[in-house]
Structures are given as structure tokens and as C-alpha cells.
Design a protein around this motif. Structure first.
Motif, PDB file in Angstrom:
ATOM      1  N   VAL A  81      45.681  37.012  60.299  1.00 32.19           N
ATOM      2  CA  VAL A  81      47.076  36.642  60.574  1.00 32.19           C
ATOM      3  C   VAL A  81      47.327  35.196  60.145  1.00 32.19           C
ATOM      4  CG1 VAL A  81      48.762  36.251  62.419  1.00 32.19           C
ATOM      5  CG2 VAL A  81      47.328  38.299  62.454  1.00 32.19           C
ATOM      6  N   LEU A  82      46.427  34.296  60.508  1.00 33.32           N
ATOM      7  CA  LEU A  82      46.591  32.882  60.155  1.00 33.32           C
ATOM      8  C   LEU A  82      46.494  32.680  58.649  1.00 33.32           C
ATOM      9  CD1 LEU A  82      44.529  31.278  63.042  1.00 33.32           C
ATOM     10  CD2 LEU A  82      47.028  31.348  62.815  1.00 33.32           C
ATOM     11  N   PHE A  83      45.619  33.417  57.994  1.00 34.42           N
ATOM     12  CA  PHE A  83      45.506  33.338  56.533  1.00 34.42           C
ATOM     13  C   PHE A  83      46.815  33.798  55.882  1.00 34.42           C
ATOM     14  CE2 PHE A  83      44.479  35.168  52.395  1.00 34.42           C
ATOM     15  CZ  PHE A  83      43.858  34.091  51.781  1.00 34.42           C
ATOM     16  N   ASP A  84      47.354  34.923  56.353  1.00 34.70           N
ATOM     17  CA  ASP A  84      48.621  35.428  55.811  1.00 34.70           C
ATOM     18  C   ASP A  84      49.768  34.463  56.080  1.00 34.70           C
ATOM     19  OD1 ASP A  84      47.286  37.673  54.899  1.00 34.70           O
ATOM     20  OD2 ASP A  84      47.964  38.968  56.549  1.00 34.70           O
ATOM     21  N   LEU A  85      49.781  33.863  57.260  1.00 30.08           N
ATOM     22  CA  LEU A  85      50.811  32.861  57.565  1.00 30.08           C
ATOM     23  C   LEU A  85      50.699  31.664  56.627  1.00 30.08           C
ATOM     24  CD1 LEU A  85      51.089  32.669  61.456  1.00 30.08           C
ATOM     25  CD2 LEU A  85      52.953  33.060  59.833  1.00 30.08           C
ATOM     26  N   ALA A  86      49.477  31.224  56.356  1.00 31.20           N
ATOM     27  CA  ALA A  86      49.272  30.098  55.440  1.00 31.20           C
ATOM     28  C   ALA A  86      49.874  30.424  54.074  1.00 31.20           C
ATOM     29  CB  ALA A  86      47.787  29.775  55.313  1.00 31.20           C
ATOM     30  N   LEU A  87      49.618  31.619  53.583  1.00 30.83           N
ATOM     31  CA  LEU A  87      50.185  32.020  52.291  1.00 30.83           C
ATOM     32  C   LEU A  87      51.704  32.038  52.334  1.00 30.83           C
ATOM     33  CD1 LEU A  87      47.774  34.917  51.232  1.00 30.83           C
ATOM     34  CD2 LEU A  87      47.840  32.569  50.355  1.00 30.83           C
ATOM     35  N   LYS A  88      52.263  32.559  53.415  1.00 33.03           N
ATOM     36  CA  LYS A  88      53.720  32.643  53.537  1.00 33.03           C
ATOM     37  C   LYS A  88      54.367  31.279  53.718  1.00 33.03           C
ATOM     38  CE  LYS A  88      53.880  37.389  55.021  1.00 33.03           C
ATOM     39  NZ  LYS A  88      54.414  38.383  55.944  1.00 33.03           N
ATOM     40  N   LEU A  89      53.631  30.307  54.245  1.00 29.66           N
ATOM     41  CA  LEU A  89      54.174  28.964  54.440  1.00 29.66           C
ATOM     42  C   LEU A  89      54.095  28.109  53.178  1.00 29.66           C
ATOM     43  CD1 LEU A  89      52.877  28.373  58.036  1.00 29.66           C
ATOM     44  CD2 LEU A  89      55.262  28.091  57.312  1.00 29.66           C
ATOM     45  N   GLU A  90      53.357  28.559  52.181  1.00 33.68           N
ATOM     46  CA  GLU A  90      53.267  27.779  50.948  1.00 33.68           C
ATOM     47  C   GLU A  90      54.617  27.698  50.229  1.00 33.68           C
ATOM     48  OE1 GLU A  90      49.954  29.160  48.596  1.00 33.68           O
ATOM     49  OE2 GLU A  90      48.557  27.966  49.790  1.00 33.68           O
ATOM     50  N   SER A  91      55.361  28.780  50.212  1.00 32.69           N
ATOM     51  CA  SER A  91      56.643  28.786  49.509  1.00 32.69           C
ATOM     52  C   SER A  91      57.676  27.849  50.140  1.00 32.69           C
ATOM     53  CB  SER A  91      57.183  30.217  49.420  1.00 32.69           C
ATOM     54  OG  SER A  91      58.420  30.225  48.751  1.00 32.69           O
ATOM     55  N   PRO A  92      57.954  27.958  51.444  1.00 30.21           N
ATOM     56  CA  PRO A  92      58.972  27.072  52.008  1.00 30.21           C
ATOM     57  C   PRO A  92      58.547  25.608  52.105  1.00 30.21           C
ATOM     58  CG  PRO A  92      58.029  28.426  53.750  1.00 30.21           C
ATOM     59  CD  PRO A  92      57.481  28.932  52.437  1.00 30.21           C
ATOM     60  N   THR A  93      57.253  25.351  52.097  1.00 31.54           N
ATOM     61  CA  THR A  93      56.791  23.960  52.186  1.00 31.54           C
ATOM     62  C   THR A  93      56.462  23.364  50.830  1.00 31.54           C
ATOM     63  OG1 THR A  93      54.468  24.595  52.461  1.00 31.54           O
ATOM     64  CG2 THR A  93      55.789  24.318  54.487  1.00 31.54           C
ATOM     65  N   ASP A  94      56.220  24.221  49.845  1.00 29.32           N
ATOM     66  CA  ASP A  94      55.781  23.802  48.512  1.00 29.32           C
ATOM     67  C   ASP A  94      54.486  22.978  48.605  1.00 29.32           C
ATOM     68  OD1 ASP A  94      56.025  23.858  45.737  1.00 29.32           O
ATOM     69  OD2 ASP A  94      57.057  21.928  45.681  1.00 29.32           O
ATOM     70  N   LEU A  95      53.580  23.444  49.495  1.00 30.89           N
ATOM     71  CA  LEU A  95      52.312  22.767  49.743  1.00 30.89           C
ATOM     72  C   LEU A  95      51.176  23.795  49.777  1.00 30.89           C
ATOM     73  CD1 LEU A  95      53.569  20.510  52.653  1.00 30.89           C
ATOM     74  CD2 LEU A  95      52.875  19.692  50.394  1.00 30.89           C
TER      75      LEU A  95
END
Length: 98
Positions: free
Chosen positions: A28-42
Motif C-alpha cells: 500500500v505504501l509503495f503504491d501510494l509513493a508511486l501515486k504521489l510522484e505525479s502531484p508532487t513531481d518528486l
């Protein structure tokens, strides 16, 4: 014995601030990290997600009974500014390996 303080379901902190993560949350945390890359551009990783969850809990945006899921759009919205602040404060470097 160290006292653990629950942050959200499956994540707790000890007195030294070390997080304990239930193994069932790893994907879950790995998938969240991937999903947070787009809105953060990080380049977000699990440690950044956990740090953002802890910050959100400290700001009372998440309760101790919150169940973390990777498809929670509201959670992603809550975590996005906190992930950005972690990168700004720590230049993205978290964890023991860095």
C-alpha cells in the motif's frame, strides 16, 4: 519495553520517533509513493509517505483509526503538501541508508 504510539492503523512511533510499519502496509505504501510522484513531481518512496502520514496525523488530518489505502484520493490530497515539505526540509533524504 518501548512504548508505541499509534499514528494510523498499521503505523506507530516509539519514543525515539522510529516508525513501526505493519508488513501488510508495504505494498500500500509503495503504491501510494508511486501515486504521489505525479502531484508532487518528486521521486517519492515509502519513507517519504510514512513521514507525510506522521505529519498529517500531527496536524490532526488523520486519526489513529484511519485505514491507509492506495486508492484514497482524499489521502493523496492530504499527503501531497506534506511530501513536498519533507523534500524541502530534508532535501528528500530520509532513513538509515541515506
Amino acid at each position: 519495553m518501548k512504548t508505541q504510539r499509534q499514528i494510523v492503523m498499521g503505523i506507530s512511533l516509539d519514543a525515539a520517533g522510529q516508525a513501526t510499519i505493519d508488513p501488510s502496509l508495504n505494498d500500500v505504501l509503495f503504491d501510494l509513493a508511486l501515486k504521489l510522484e505525479s502531484p508532487t513531481d518528486l521521486p517519492v518512496d515509502i519513507e517519504h509517505v510514512v513521514a507525510a502520514i506522521v505529519i498529517a496525523a500531527q496536524h490532526r488530518q488523520l486519526g489513529t483509526d484511519h485505514v491507509v489505502t492506495a486508492d484514497d484520493a482524499e489521502l493523496i490530497e492530504i499527503l501531497t503538501p506534506h511530501v513536498k515539505s519533507v523534500f524541502k526540509l530534508y532535501d528528500g533524504r530520509l532513513g538509515r541508508d541515506e
